[in-house]
Design an enzyme around this catalytic site. Sequence first.
Site, short mmCIF file in Angstrom:
data_model
loop_
_atom_site.label_atom_id
_atom_site.label_comp_id
_atom_site.label_asym_id
_atom_site.label_seq_id
_atom_site.Cartn_x
_atom_site.Cartn_y
_atom_site.Cartn_z
N ASP A 39 6.53 -25.12 40.14
CA ASP A 39 5.86 -24.73 38.90
C ASP A 39 6.66 -23.65 38.16
O ASP A 39 6.82 -22.54 38.65
CB ASP A 39 4.45 -24.23 39.23
CG ASP A 39 3.64 -23.98 37.96
OD1 ASP A 39 4.20 -24.16 36.86
OD2 ASP A 39 2.47 -23.61 38.09
N PHE A 40 7.11 -23.99 36.98
CA PHE A 40 7.92 -23.06 36.19
C PHE A 40 7.09 -21.94 35.57
O PHE A 40 7.65 -21.03 34.97
CB PHE A 40 8.70 -23.83 35.13
CG PHE A 40 10.01 -24.36 35.66
CD1 PHE A 40 10.05 -25.21 36.75
CD2 PHE A 40 11.23 -23.99 35.07
CE1 PHE A 40 11.25 -25.68 37.26
CE2 PHE A 40 12.44 -24.45 35.57
CZ PHE A 40 12.45 -25.30 36.67
N ALA A 63 11.71 -28.00 31.37
CA ALA A 63 11.63 -27.12 30.20
C ALA A 63 10.29 -27.35 29.53
O ALA A 63 9.63 -28.36 29.78
CB ALA A 63 12.76 -27.44 29.21
N ASP A 105 20.11 -28.74 20.72
CA ASP A 105 20.59 -28.46 19.36
C ASP A 105 19.61 -27.55 18.60
O ASP A 105 19.98 -26.96 17.58
CB ASP A 105 20.74 -29.78 18.58
CG ASP A 105 19.43 -30.55 18.52
OD1 ASP A 105 19.05 -31.13 19.56
OD2 ASP A 105 18.77 -30.56 17.46
N TYR A 128 10.39 -23.02 20.53
CA TYR A 128 11.10 -23.88 21.49
C TYR A 128 12.59 -23.52 21.50
O TYR A 128 13.18 -23.26 22.56
CB TYR A 128 10.90 -25.36 21.14
CG TYR A 128 11.81 -26.30 21.91
CD1 TYR A 128 11.64 -26.52 23.27
CD2 TYR A 128 12.84 -26.99 21.26
CE1 TYR A 128 12.47 -27.37 23.98
CE2 TYR A 128 13.68 -27.85 21.96
CZ TYR A 128 13.49 -28.04 23.32
OH TYR A 128 14.33 -28.89 24.01
N LYS A 132 14.59 -21.62 24.55
CA LYS A 132 15.71 -22.32 25.21
C LYS A 132 16.98 -21.47 25.12
O LYS A 132 17.78 -21.41 26.06
CB LYS A 132 15.94 -23.69 24.56
CG LYS A 132 14.86 -24.72 24.83
CD LYS A 132 14.76 -25.15 26.28
CE LYS A 132 16.00 -25.87 26.75
NZ LYS A 132 15.88 -26.25 28.17
P1 NDP Z 1 10.75 -34.02 29.48
O1 NDP Z 1 9.65 -33.45 28.64
O2 NDP Z 1 10.80 -35.48 29.72
O3 NDP Z 1 10.76 -33.30 30.89
C1 NDP Z 1 10.55 -31.95 31.01
C2 NDP Z 1 10.18 -31.68 32.43
O4 NDP Z 1 9.82 -30.31 32.52
C3 NDP Z 1 8.97 -32.50 32.90
O5 NDP Z 1 9.26 -33.09 34.14
C4 NDP Z 1 7.90 -31.45 33.05
O6 NDP Z 1 7.01 -31.69 34.12
C5 NDP Z 1 8.71 -30.23 33.37
N1 NDP Z 1 7.90 -29.06 33.16
C6 NDP Z 1 7.34 -28.61 32.01
N2 NDP Z 1 6.59 -27.53 32.29
C7 NDP Z 1 6.68 -27.33 33.63
C8 NDP Z 1 6.12 -26.40 34.52
N3 NDP Z 1 5.29 -25.43 34.13
N4 NDP Z 1 6.44 -26.49 35.84
C9 NDP Z 1 7.26 -27.48 36.29
N5 NDP Z 1 7.80 -28.39 35.49
C10 NDP Z 1 7.51 -28.31 34.18
O7 NDP Z 1 12.08 -33.49 28.84
P2 NDP Z 1 13.56 -34.08 28.90
O8 NDP Z 1 13.81 -34.70 30.23
O9 NDP Z 1 13.77 -34.86 27.69
O10 NDP Z 1 14.37 -32.72 28.77
C11 NDP Z 1 15.33 -32.30 29.74
C12 NDP Z 1 16.11 -31.14 29.17
O11 NDP Z 1 16.78 -31.56 27.98
C13 NDP Z 1 15.25 -29.94 28.78
O12 NDP Z 1 15.97 -28.76 29.08
C14 NDP Z 1 15.14 -30.05 27.25
O13 NDP Z 1 14.96 -28.80 26.63
C15 NDP Z 1 16.51 -30.65 26.93
N6 NDP Z 1 16.53 -31.39 25.67
C16 NDP Z 1 15.63 -32.40 25.44
C17 NDP Z 1 15.64 -33.08 24.23
C18 NDP Z 1 14.66 -34.17 23.94
O14 NDP Z 1 14.75 -34.78 22.85
N7 NDP Z 1 13.73 -34.50 24.85
C19 NDP Z 1 16.62 -32.76 23.18
C20 NDP Z 1 17.53 -31.69 23.55
C21 NDP Z 1 17.48 -31.06 24.75
P3 NDP Z 1 5.81 -32.73 34.03
O15 NDP Z 1 6.49 -34.07 34.20
O16 NDP Z 1 4.93 -32.37 35.16
O17 NDP Z 1 5.20 -32.54 32.68
#
Ligand code: NDP
Length: 296
Positions: A39-40, A63, A105, A128, A132
Amino acid sequence: MKLLLLGANGQVGWELQRSLAPLGELICLSRASTDFCGDFLNPTGLAQKVHNIKPDVIINAAAYTAVDKAESDIASAYTVSADAPAAIVQAAHVVGACLIHFSTDYIFNGSGTKAWTETDTPAPLSVYGASKLQGEQAISVSGVRRLIFRTSWVYAARGGNFAKTMLRLAKERDTLSVINDQIGAPTGADLLADITAHGISRLMASYQLSGIYHLAAAGETTWHGYAQHVFAQARLLGVDLKCKAENVVEIPTSAYPTPIQRPLNSRLDCSKLKSIMSVYLPDWQIGVNRMLNEIL
Ligand code: NDP
């Protein structure tokens, strides 16, 4: 090699489960992990897990990605995207682990038309983006061996994404209005995961590769161009849509207000990654077509 993957159930995390598996013993944590702290919102607990597990490499794919909600849930956004990475990197320092992290970005303000380089000055427009940025800064100053990949417009076959939303709406409506003045490159979570695995191998061989890298698919488009491409491709795959590619109406960002101001220019200059890591970045259409083949 022992690898600890955090945020294992997100778009990127899920693909990392596949791409990292051949590299060594892979331990995956997600928010749902009950036996381990994933848990983040509990940075101290996360750091404790790193101390207990003592991985060689930590890969953080978690994130706070609900970009609009972050504006009203500021404390949680900063805890997840800034405080937790700061706690993880401190723990990584103690146990001697490398850290791989993802950024966005959205740390830039989207001005101009030039592709952003790693040395351009960040100026986030949103909670956001700011959270980040704080997370990546904590990692950059830590002295820990690291790769920070800034990416954009991420999609995956698993979970919700822009293409899936557009396809659903195109089955219901004859026309759709889509933004035509935000420019970027749709980037597959599978591409990010594969390059991450490659990057880890390179980092283990040469610690001097530590740093920030821009990583996005090649080429550029608008959300309007992206939607048109999805509909044209869906048609080729035999999917019947009410809204054809030619019926997607272009609108400016100002006609679609959201809680946050999104960057207009999300172009990322990936030449550092290409030259230093010797990777080839395919055109964005290739990955999108593959994802459509998978979901349609
Ligand atoms: P997702 O939203 O698909 O995944 C984010 C993950 O973070 C999920 O698994 C989520 O868990 C987890 N998370 C959020 N809050 C918590 C918490 N409190 N404790 C534990 N886990 C948590 O995002 P992406 O895979 O798309 O993003 C991956 C990375 O890429 C991130 O750093 C994001 O900032 C970056 N990014 C993403 C973009 C996009 O368009 N999506 C664009 C640019 C960068 P759960 O599954 O339980 O919700």
